[in-house]
Design an enzyme around this catalytic site. Structure first.
Site, PDB file in Angstrom:
ATOM      1  N   ASP A 480       1.214  -1.379  -0.146  1.00 20.99           N
ATOM      2  CA  ASP A 480      -0.581   0.228   0.230  1.00 20.99           C
ATOM      3  C   ASP A 480       1.078   0.931  -0.086  1.00 20.99           C
ATOM      4  OD1 ASP A 480      -2.582   0.853   0.576  1.00 20.99           O
ATOM      5  OD2 ASP A 480      -3.108   0.072   2.140  1.00 20.99           O
ATOM      6  N   ASP A 550     -10.150   1.702  -3.097  1.00 22.17           N
ATOM      7  CA  ASP A 550     -11.041   1.752  -1.656  1.00 22.17           C
ATOM      8  C   ASP A 550     -12.665   1.710  -1.642  1.00 22.17           C
ATOM      9  OD1 ASP A 550      -8.376   0.979  -0.357  1.00 22.17           O
ATOM     10  OD2 ASP A 550      -8.485   3.190   0.524  1.00 22.17           O
TER      11      ASP A 550
END
Length: 730
Positions: A480, A550
């Site tokens: 990430d 997301d």
């Protein structure tokens, strides 16, 4: 496939199976563009340059050349600024005397089979030298001995050309590289629409189509990453171009940092496309004898609409950009604990979720953020990559081994490029972050960015991440990156190199990724940046899939995944079923819709399976069973978009195997419409003469009937309904 050079006319003709790209050396060594498009078997100059004297378009050499000749009107391959061309230049340099005028002229060229690697940068590749040919043209500015090498690779099996440039300072003095575009291309027309993929966090890669207008239209990122807000992809398309018809000229930069792509329409209705590293807040000190390599641009031409363009990108990226053990393997069905627990979990809870998920058919458990340091919120511990024994007292190795014994793989979340001010690493090395001395250090998500332009930082992160991966049975890593770059500077660089920081950071990221992914080839790496903030070809070179967004809401995902599919293969998209109400938009959607949207990528789940109802558990088990039967078709098949969520209440697409023997059809309806008209949809990609059995309908039809007459769609009496049909040749 071949690259031809006609000596008499000094014309280069790059030919693939279906594409031609043609340009010529004119006058005293300028490169001028003639044609890019559908294949021309033999070019004899039918569209030769027309020279005419134009007011306010000066002649660069009035003593020797015709007054009708001006670089301001010439369609060029790699133009400069300041010597009679007033349009956007492809490059710009500044010399020690402060001047910025250059005059690059052709000196030589070489044509070789294959495709060389780019130094320190991701790029498409070949596995055999007979798959492609590469033309390298050397241009030189005689006054300063600046050399630029233009590289063109044309592939045999793809309607794609890659372009990049390399600057070499063969002079005696240093120079500053101010703008290093990877490519420039002039079209002698402007009757195009411009397609781009703008967005935002949780709303990535929406398709935008606009008329090309006079002046400059551009896409760019100044955020240190390719970003959620823009994507390094754009296409010029004919006015009537749709999914199946019309011309497309597409450009995609293989780079994950600051970029600029622009189209300039000039006074004579010519269109100049330029793409490369963003020159904003950039310069590069190039000392005598040093060189600078630009990233490559993948250029795709289609005469059969946007669908054919996408399938070219999908094939090329899946086979000759992505690498590693998982490139050609089916991707596992996973469950991630993030939306199930966030930071609030312990060892028992994780094992409970994994055990229940395994009973439903899930193949991989992923432990997300919160397993390391003292990480109970997003306020600390990034950089402290050691296990939190309060949450996982048995140790990561024991937990992973317990999950492995369920016949389930184990994955782990990292954010290696970040550091928390509240961390042991920051307290030990406060200068290891991107920052400017005496300036405030802006934070995003309570974190700073590690300075990957520094060798010592890169080596330490490689060591820390490798230590975890070596000591634990890990099969998957989610990598990430959750903030964009501010106060861009490096404590390790001298003043004259501070504006190199963002690009040096990106080179450092690539180096770290190369080292780690090479060292652990058995691990499936998935890139992420707040979801889809770095969904670009540069990342796919190191990590063959990306967490698409997301936002896990199925309705929002229709646009996100549809837009992403313009350039990026389906197998590269991570897509999960999550709980309702959805955590991002609070929407309540059916399990069918959530499943069918998530199955239109690499299927995963992001919910607490221990809290599902019996009906939900049965539905989840059925989805997983179904997906295992069809995932090879979805992940490796050819993709055809049928209905766009940007123009319709309904969305539809179909996946077809390359031999056209099997297909998976998906249809999603968002809102129910009272007294709605009857619907039918024409499928695509099937073989006309093959007969297909549709399992769910228990009926058979020939391909030509399904593609021409269409298939009836049952009327929906509720919001958020969907259909998934499997077709098999009989």
């Amino acid at each position: 496939m071949t690259i031809l050079f006609e000596k008499n006319t000094k014309t280069f003709h790059l030919q693939s199976k279906n594409t031609s790209y043609i340009f010529r050396i004119v006058k005293n060594g300028n490169l001028a563009h003639l044609y890019w498009g559908k294949k021309v078997n033999q070019y004899n100059g039918s569209n030769e340059f027309i020279f005419a004297e134009r007011s306010f378009s000066p002649n660069p050499d009035p003593e020797n050349w015709d007054a009708r000749y001006s670089l301001d009107t010439l369609p060029q391959e790699y133009p400069a600024y300041g010597n009679s061309d007033f349009r956007n230049p492809a490059y710009q340099v500044q010399f020690e005397n402060g001047t910025t005028i250059t005059d690059l002229r052709y000196v030589s060229h070489v044509i070789n089979q294959g495709k060389p690697l780019l130094a320190d940068l991701p790029a498409t590749y070949v596995e055999s030298i007979d798959e492609a040919e590469t033309l390298e043209i050397t241009l030189v500015d005689e006054l300063t001995n600046l050399k630029v090498i233009l590289s063109y690779t044309i592939f045999n099996d793809f309607n794609a050309i890659t372009r990049s440039s390399r600057f070499v300072n063969e002079g005696n003095s240093s120079l500053k590289l101010l703008k290093p575009a990877s490519m420039s291309l002039d079209f002698q027309q402007n009757d195009f629409d411009l397609i781009t993929l703008p967005g935002a966090w949780a709303r990535e890669r929406h398709i935008e189509r606009a008329d090309l207008r006079s002046g400059v239209q551009s896409i760019e990122s100044r955020r240190g990453t390719s970003s959620h807000q823009q994507n390094p992809f754009m296409a010029l398309v004919g006015k009537g171009t749709d999914e199946n018809h019309g011309e497309v000229f597409a450009f995609n930069l293989v780079y994950s940092g600051n970029f600029l792509g622009s189209v300039e329409v000039d006074q004579f209705s010519n269109s100049r496309v330029t793409m490369g590293i963003n020159p904003f807040d950039f310069n590069w000190l190039l000392k005598a004898g040093e060189s600078f390599q630009t990233p490559e641009v993948v250029m795709v031409y289609s005469s059969d609409g946007l669908g054919a363009m996408s399938r070219t990108y999908h094939h090329l990226y899946r086979k000759r950009l992505c690498r590693g053990n998982y490139r050609d393997k089916e991707r596992p069905i996973l469950i991630n604990n993030w939306e199930a627990t966030y930071f609030d979990f312990n060892e028992e809870k994780i094992y409970e979720i994994a055990k229940k998920a395994k009973s439903l058919g899930v193949e991989l458990f992923v432990l997300d953020d919160g397993w390391f340091g003292d990480r109970n919120s997003d306020k600390g511990s990034l950089g402290d990559w050691y296990i939190d024994k309060k949450k996982i007292p048995s140790g990561l190795d024991v937990l992973a081994d317990k999950i492995n014994k369920l016949d389930m793989k184990f994955g782990l979340w990292f954010e290696p490029e970040m550091i928390s001010p509240d961390s042991d690493l920051y307290r030990e090395h406060p200068d290891w972050c991107i920052h400017v001395p005496e300036r405030n250090r802006s934070e995003g998500r309570n974190q700073l960015i590690l300075d990957f332009s520094r060798e010592d930082v890169c080596e330490e992160i490689i060591k820390r991440v490798s230590d975890i991966l070596e000591k634990n049975p890990i099969s998957y890593v989610k990598w990430d990156m959750n903030r964009h770059m501010t106060e861009t500077g490096s404590a390790s660089l001298p003043p004259e190199r501070q504006r190199e920081t963002a690009h040096r950071y990106m080179l450092g990221v690539y180096k770290v990724m190369e080292r780690i992914t090479t060292k652990f080839p058995h691990i499936l790496f998935e890139s992420c940046s707040g979801g889809g903030g770095r969904f670009d070809p540069g990342m796919l070179y190191y990590m063959p899939q990306t967490w698409t967004s997301d936002n896990t809401d199925a309705v929002e995902r229709l646009k996100i995944q549809y837009g992403t599919s313009l350039a990026y293969p389906i197998i590269s998209m991570g897509s999960h079923v999550s709980a309702v109400p959805n955590h991002q938009v609070n929407r309540m959607t059916s399990m069918d819709v959530r499943g069918h949207v998530a199955m239109s990528g690499n299927l995963g789940y992001e919910l607490d399976v221990t809290k599902l109802t019996e009906n939900e558990l049965q539905a989840m088990a059925a989805q997983i069973k179904k997906y295992k039967k069809i995932r090879s078709i979805i992940q490796f098949g050819e993709f055809y978009r049928l209905l766009s969520p940007f123009s319709s209440n309904d969305t539809s697409w179909i996946y077809v195997t390359e031999n056209k023997t099997e297909a998976v059809f998906v249809y999603i309806s968002v809102l129910a419409i009272p007294n709605a008209p009857f619907k039918k949809i024409k499928l695509n990609g099937l073989a006309s003469g093959k007969k297909y059995y549709i399992e769910e309908l228990e009926k058979s039809y020939y391909g030509d009937e399904l593609m021409n007459a269409g298939l009836n769609i049952n009327h929906s009496h509720s919001d958020f309904s969907s259909i998934l049909l499997t077709l098999k040749e009989i």
